[in-house]
Design an enzyme around this catalytic site. Structure first.
Site, mmCIF file in Angstrom:
data_model
loop_
_atom_site.group_PDB
_atom_site.id
_atom_site.type_symbol
_atom_site.label_atom_id
_atom_site.label_comp_id
_atom_site.label_asym_id
_atom_site.label_seq_id
_atom_site.Cartn_x
_atom_site.Cartn_y
_atom_site.Cartn_z
ATOM 1 N N ASP A 34 0.847 -1.194 0.000
ATOM 2 C CA ASP A 34 0.000 0.000 0.000
ATOM 3 C C ASP A 34 0.880 1.242 0.000
ATOM 4 O O ASP A 34 1.681 1.446 0.907
ATOM 5 C CB ASP A 34 -0.906 -0.024 1.240
ATOM 6 C CG ASP A 34 -1.698 1.262 1.413
ATOM 7 O OD1 ASP A 34 -1.933 1.934 0.398
ATOM 8 O OD2 ASP A 34 -2.073 1.566 2.562
ATOM 9 N N ASP A 38 -4.101 3.949 2.797
ATOM 10 C CA ASP A 38 -5.530 3.686 2.988
ATOM 11 C C ASP A 38 -5.805 2.245 3.412
ATOM 12 O O ASP A 38 -6.959 1.850 3.572
ATOM 13 C CB ASP A 38 -6.331 4.028 1.733
ATOM 14 C CG ASP A 38 -6.017 3.110 0.547
ATOM 15 O OD1 ASP A 38 -5.089 2.271 0.656
ATOM 16 O OD2 ASP A 38 -6.692 3.239 -0.488
ATOM 17 N N ASP A 42 -1.973 -1.237 -3.790
ATOM 18 C CA ASP A 42 -2.287 -0.510 -5.011
ATOM 19 C C ASP A 42 -1.150 -0.636 -6.021
ATOM 20 O O ASP A 42 -0.096 -1.215 -5.741
ATOM 21 C CB ASP A 42 -2.568 0.961 -4.697
ATOM 22 C CG ASP A 42 -1.521 1.589 -3.777
ATOM 23 O OD1 ASP A 42 -0.314 1.383 -4.033
ATOM 24 O OD2 ASP A 42 -1.899 2.274 -2.809
ATOM 25 N N ASP A 111 -5.413 -10.523 -15.318
ATOM 26 C CA ASP A 111 -6.476 -11.488 -15.036
ATOM 27 C C ASP A 111 -7.660 -11.186 -15.943
ATOM 28 O O ASP A 111 -8.112 -10.040 -16.017
ATOM 29 C CB ASP A 111 -6.900 -11.396 -13.569
ATOM 30 C CG ASP A 111 -7.103 -12.759 -12.932
ATOM 31 O OD1 ASP A 111 -7.756 -13.598 -13.578
ATOM 32 O OD2 ASP A 111 -6.611 -12.992 -11.814
ATOM 33 N N ASP A 224 -9.830 -16.532 -15.832
ATOM 34 C CA ASP A 224 -10.561 -17.032 -14.674
ATOM 35 C C ASP A 224 -11.693 -17.972 -15.100
ATOM 36 O O ASP A 224 -12.484 -17.633 -15.974
ATOM 37 C CB ASP A 224 -11.127 -15.830 -13.909
ATOM 38 C CG ASP A 224 -11.738 -16.198 -12.583
ATOM 39 O OD1 ASP A 224 -10.992 -16.618 -11.684
ATOM 40 O OD2 ASP A 224 -12.967 -16.046 -12.445
ATOM 41 N N GLU A 283 -7.541 -20.963 -16.210
ATOM 42 C CA GLU A 283 -7.936 -21.573 -14.939
ATOM 43 C C GLU A 283 -9.161 -22.435 -15.210
ATOM 44 O O GLU A 283 -10.186 -21.943 -15.686
ATOM 45 C CB GLU A 283 -8.268 -20.497 -13.896
ATOM 46 C CG GLU A 283 -8.567 -21.119 -12.530
ATOM 47 C CD GLU A 283 -9.461 -20.262 -11.650
ATOM 48 O OE1 GLU A 283 -9.322 -20.360 -10.424
ATOM 49 O OE2 GLU A 283 -10.306 -19.506 -12.184
ATOM 50 N N HIS A 356 -4.263 -17.069 -4.685
ATOM 51 C CA HIS A 356 -5.186 -16.273 -3.870
ATOM 52 C C HIS A 356 -6.411 -17.061 -3.429
ATOM 53 O O HIS A 356 -7.172 -16.589 -2.569
ATOM 54 C CB HIS A 356 -5.626 -15.036 -4.656
ATOM 55 C CG HIS A 356 -6.450 -15.373 -5.863
ATOM 56 N ND1 HIS A 356 -5.920 -15.991 -6.976
ATOM 57 C CD2 HIS A 356 -7.771 -15.191 -6.131
ATOM 58 C CE1 HIS A 356 -6.873 -16.165 -7.878
ATOM 59 N NE2 HIS A 356 -7.997 -15.698 -7.387
ATOM 60 N N ASP A 357 -6.629 -18.236 -4.011
ATOM 61 C CA ASP A 357 -7.774 -19.075 -3.651
ATOM 62 C C ASP A 357 -7.394 -20.265 -2.778
ATOM 63 O O ASP A 357 -8.258 -21.081 -2.442
ATOM 64 C CB ASP A 357 -8.456 -19.607 -4.919
ATOM 65 C CG ASP A 357 -9.264 -18.551 -5.641
ATOM 66 O OD1 ASP A 357 -9.727 -17.600 -4.974
ATOM 67 O OD2 ASP A 357 -9.443 -18.667 -6.869
#
Length: 588
Positions: A34, A38, A42, A111, A224, A283, A356-357
């Protein structure tokens, strides 16, 4: 669409061997770095870490979605494919990131989420506005089930929906729209309506968007759930297991009837004839080896490689991630070995432990306690030395671990929150039971912020992070590892460098050894003039690899990679200490 490859395209394909010796690094932007305080990662934060990625040695960065989105599923619900969500930055910053990667010899893969959009995408806003809108057929709309209409069943309850399919995020796969009196299909969140790829206008719009990004300079796409885009048009009921609220629609949308046609058309309309090295990764949940051999056969011009999920379902009862079980190494070897064999002649593997899954690799497949560093290194070597393109998920190169979440309020993932609600409300489970089942394999394990240093919030942000930082950041962090030659990070550098420097890693044949050994993972990679022998101990006890081949130890082989420091007078052997990996190389 042409069926015969042109001479120019054949030459182009023949030169596309680069990804076989490449390593991909996945960034989940929300949790990476970051820059503005915030609490959300990013693009500017990523730019600030490009030298770190270059030092690691990766070739490609795969960026999870940064498009405009209501963030219902952390960006996998896209409302504008051609803009960047302000929480991450803007298009100019994306261009700066792209230039920074290219100047360092790295590529950027975006992605691509085109099985569904956000319900706030203009296409869907138009589609739901009326039954006769030109974009009505861009999504899957159906009236209530005949004989079980709204006069006998409330919208959203089992019975009224067009079929019995369940959503991957719990609940039915249909959402009732009161304005038009019909349901729309959403295989994931109700805010992620599925696009109807049967409509040629949908396909043309998607291809146009993809070309726009490639023209902007990106180097390919990770697609995806791309094998869900072709659905059996009659949308029949799926098999429904006893005790389950909903049926399984998978047989009617996993690798559906037109999937190969759609991907070949995509290749022709988007990738064919481009004069740069691109990467296409599909994927594909539920894909079989036989399917993957077709999808990744270069002559069929579909995708370069697929992400399959077979090996990451082995520690789950019946494929249910909320019913974890002990992983047997023999099952893992059987699964990965079958994929190595099935794509040996044609096609290509994607190699990964986590993303990430998935839960953190060292917590799931290794030992995140006493032997965290050793097992993280062993896992790296074993995975990366298979035949295929390896993927490193952010923080994996540091040996980051699962997070201990104390209460349901600590979670952020829609999949977890929906399951907890359904399990406690409809299935009769207690809060404590559900939390215990969630702990090992939930997706938020992988989404805690990258641990950059030992400062507050692990150096991820100066503000309040969107999800808590793992408390072990004070000891497990990048600052402590990047210049330490014995660190997990430095070991990853060595493994990646070996792939780059030794052709046997990228191009050698694969032979599984000791398939019935429950503790030692052993295999051989070979070219006509060289061989590698990889031995990994998946246990906290000493083991011996029972390989009856004395030529490896009689002066003909060199130990090229190991995760234990050599001891004085140590003699080469197949004896393995806890979580030890040894990689031998010999000329033949």
């Amino acid at each position: 669409m042409t069926t015969q490859e042109t001479e120019a395209e054949a030459a182009y394909r023949a030169g596309r061997e680069w990804f076989k010796s490449a390593v991909v690094y996945q960034i989940y932007p929300r949790s990476f770095a970051d820059s503005d305080g915030d609490g959300i990662g990013d693009l500017r934060g990523i730019i600030g870490k490009l030298d770190y990625l270059q030092k690691l040695g990766v070739d490609v960065v795969w960026l999870s979605p940064v498009y405009r989105s209501p963030q219902d599923d952390n960006g996998y619900d896209i409302s504008d494919y051609r803009d960047i969500d302000p929480v991450f930055g803007d298009l100019e910053t994306l261009d700066e990131l792209l230039a920074g990667l290219h100047s360092r010899g790295m590529k950027l893969v975006m992605d691509l989420v085109v099985n569904h959009t956000s319900d706030e995408h203009p296409w869907f806003v138009e589609s739901r506005s009326s039954k006769d809108n030109p974009k009505r057929d861009w999504y899957w709309w159906r009236p209530p089930r005949e004989g079980h209409g709204l006069e006998t069943a409330e919208p959203g309850t089992p019975g009224a929906e067009p079929n019995n399919w369940g959503s991957a995020f719990s609940g039915p796969a249909w959402e009732y729209d009161a304005e038009t009196g019909e349901y729309y299909l959403h295989l994931f969140s109700r805010k992620q309506p599925d696009l109807n790829w049967e409509n040629p206008g949908v396909r043309a719009a998607v291809y146009d968007m993809m070309n726009w990004w490639l023209d902007r300079g990106v180097d390919g796409f990770r697609m995806d759930v791309i094998n869900f885009i072709s659905k059996e048009q009659s949308l029949p009921d799926g098999p429904q297991a006893e005790g389950m609220l909903y049926g399984d629609g998978g047989p009617y949308f996993i690798c559906g009837p037109r999937i190969h046609e759609f991907l070949q058309e995509m290749h022709q309309e988007v990738f064919a004839g481009r004069d740069k090295d691109l990467l296409t990764v599909g994927e594909m949940p539920g894909v079989t080896v036989e399917d993957a051999a077709l999808f990744t056969d270069p002559g069929r011009r579909e995708v370069d490689m697929v992400f399959q999920f077979e090996h990451v379902a082995l520690d789950q009862e019946g494929g249910n991630k909320w019913r974890p079980k002990k992983l047997l190494l023999t099952d893992l070897k059987k699964s990965l070995g079958r994929w190595q064999e099935g794509l040996a002649e044609s096609g290509w593997n994607s190699l990964y432990w986590g993303n990430h899954d998935q839960a953190r690799a060292v917590s799931r497949f290794g030992d995140d306690g006493q032997y965290r560093e050793l097992s993280a290194k062993m896992l790296a070597a074993v995975l990366h030395l298979h035949r295929g393109t390896p993927y490193v998920y952010q923080g994996e190169e540091l040996g980051m671990t699962n997070m201990a979440f104390g209460a349901i309020s600590d979670y952020r993932d829609i999949e977890v929150l929906n399951h907890h609600r359904e399990a406690t409300t409809h299935l009769g489970h207690t809060d404590a039971e559900v939390l215990a089942a969630l702990a090992p394999l939930n997706r938020d394990n992988a989404r805690t912020p990258v641990q950059w240093d030992a400062s507050r919030h692990g150096g991820f942000t100066t503000g309040a992070p969107w999800i808590a930082v793992n408390p072990n950041a004070n000891t497990i962090n990048a600052a402590a590892q990047v210049d330490d030659p014995g660190s997990v990070f430095s070991f990853y550098r060595k493994v990646i460098a070996l792939r780059h420097s030794d052709p046997v890693v990228a191009y050698g044949d694969f032979s599984m050894l000791l398939p019935d050994d429950e503790h030692v993972y052993a295999f051989r990679r070979s070219l006509p003039d060289v061989e590698l022998l990889v031995l990994g101990n998946f246990s906290g006890s000493k083991r011996t690899a029972g390989i009856d081949d004395g030529t490896w130890l009689n002066g003909g082989a060199e130990l090229v990679l190991a995760n234990y420091a050599p001891e004085a007078g140590e003699v080469p052997s197949f004896d393995l200490r806890p979580w030890e990996v040894k990689v031998f190389r010999r000329n033949v």
